[in-house]
Design an enzyme around this catalytic site. Structure first.
Site, PDB file in Angstrom:
ATOM      1  N   HIS A  37       0.838  -1.212   0.000  1.00 49.42           N
ATOM      2  CA  HIS A  37       0.000   0.000   0.000  1.00 49.42           C
ATOM      3  C   HIS A  37       0.872   1.261   0.000  1.00 49.42           C
ATOM      4  CE1 HIS A  37      -2.944  -2.835   2.052  1.00 49.42           C
ATOM      5  NE2 HIS A  37      -3.649  -2.379   1.043  1.00 49.42           N
ATOM      6  N   GLU A 150      -1.138  -4.139  -9.088  1.00 41.97           N
ATOM      7  CA  GLU A 150      -1.366  -5.172 -10.099  1.00 41.97           C
ATOM      8  C   GLU A 150      -1.516  -6.568  -9.502  1.00 41.97           C
ATOM      9  OE1 GLU A 150       1.698  -4.828 -13.058  1.00 41.97           O
ATOM     10  OE2 GLU A 150       0.686  -3.159 -14.068  1.00 41.97           O
ATOM     11  N   ASP A 152      -3.937  -7.460  -7.701  1.00 43.08           N
ATOM     12  CA  ASP A 152      -5.345  -7.669  -8.049  1.00 43.08           C
ATOM     13  C   ASP A 152      -5.552  -7.178  -9.485  1.00 43.08           C
ATOM     14  OD1 ASP A 152      -6.607  -8.581  -5.430  1.00 43.08           O
ATOM     15  OD2 ASP A 152      -5.568  -6.776  -4.795  1.00 43.08           O
TER      16      ASP A 152
END
Length: 282
Positions: A37, A150, A152
């Site tokens: 994140h 990327e 997901d």
């Protein structure tokens, strides 16, 4: 760093920032933040005047109620982690009621068939939930640019299609998969892995890398058979699916073409924790 809990507050702040000609970058998350994140946040900070990070565990994208209940909620820890990157981050951490009101349901979307491939076959209604929350967050935050990992990849393609089909004025930017030193794709679920499963999990990426090498000389079917055999022999990890797909349509390839780009996608169970990963093949 300021945390806003209500959409009216974040609306007002964003409008003020836009009036100063600042571009707004946006990283939507479900919390339990990790280095993956933070890599999105860092890219957003480089490319925008201000970055907004939402932290919201979205109930409509969980097809498994137990998975929703177990999902980690660590707002204080998440905020402290964001502070290690920058104090100039706006956090939007709404309640379910602030986002959905009394009507906690998904809208129905068409994603040009992308929703029926891979994850769509195993998680009914999941992408309607994703589309619902991302569309709402885009309407609340009104960003110029939004950043998605990327890992997901199917979700990334779904959101790009959502934006295109609904004429939403947001540029959706895909970012490279962030991996632990041993190759495991960073995920909030990794924290829930028992030690022996965490030790075994890098086998997923190791297998993907070998599949990529084999794809250079072997057919997609041969590579898929090889991957399935690897997991059949593994004591701990259970393969849910492995597929080689066209990156645009996400449809499983039957015959390779030099004019198309492909990725290999995988979903694996490590005990009761579901892990996904993918790799570009050409």
């Amino acid at each position: 760093m300021i945390i806003y809990y209500k959409k009216e507050e974040i609306n007002t702040v964003v409008e003020e920032l836009k009036s100063q000609q600042l571009t707004i970058g946006f990283v939507p998350t479900m919390g339990a933040l990790h280095e993956g994140h933070l890599s999105l946040v860092k890219k957003g900070l480089q490319q925008n005047g201000i970055i907004v990070v939402s932290i919201f565990v979205n109930p409509t994208q969980f097809d498994n109620k137990e998975d929703l209940e177990k999902y980690p909620r660590t707002l204080d820890r998440d905020v402290n982690l964001l502070k290690t990157v920058s104090d100039d981050i706006i956090v939007y951490a709404p309640t379910v009621e602030d986002v959905y009101g009394k009507n906690i349901t998904s809208s129905k979307f068409k994603f040009d068939g992308l929703e029926f491939e891979m994850e769509g076959k195993f998680r009914e209604g999941h992408f309607d939930g994703v589309g619902t929350i991302v569309k709402r967050l885009f309407e609340i935050v009104k960003p110029n640019n939004a950043y998605f990992g990327e890992k997901d990849y199917q979700q990334l393609r779904i959101i790009q299609t959502l934006v295109k089909n609904n004429n939403i004025p947001v540029k959706v930017i895909g970012c490279n998969i962030f991996r632990a030193n041993d190759g495991l794709a960073m995920s909030s679920r990794n924290e829930r892995l028992k030690p022996e499963y965490r030790k075994a999990a890098p086998f997923i990426y190791k297998t993907l890398k070998t599949a990529k090498q084999k794809f250079g000389t072997k057919s997609a079917n041969k590579v898929t058979e090889w991957v399935k055999n690897q997991f059949e022999k593994h004591d701990l990890l259970k393969l849910e699916y492995f597929t080689i797909a066209d990156i645009k349509t996400l449809k499983t390839v039957t015959r390779k073409s030099n004019k198309k780009q492909y990725r290999a996608f995988i979903a694996v169970y490590a005990d009761d924790i579901r892990l996904i990963d993918n790799i570009a093949l050409n």
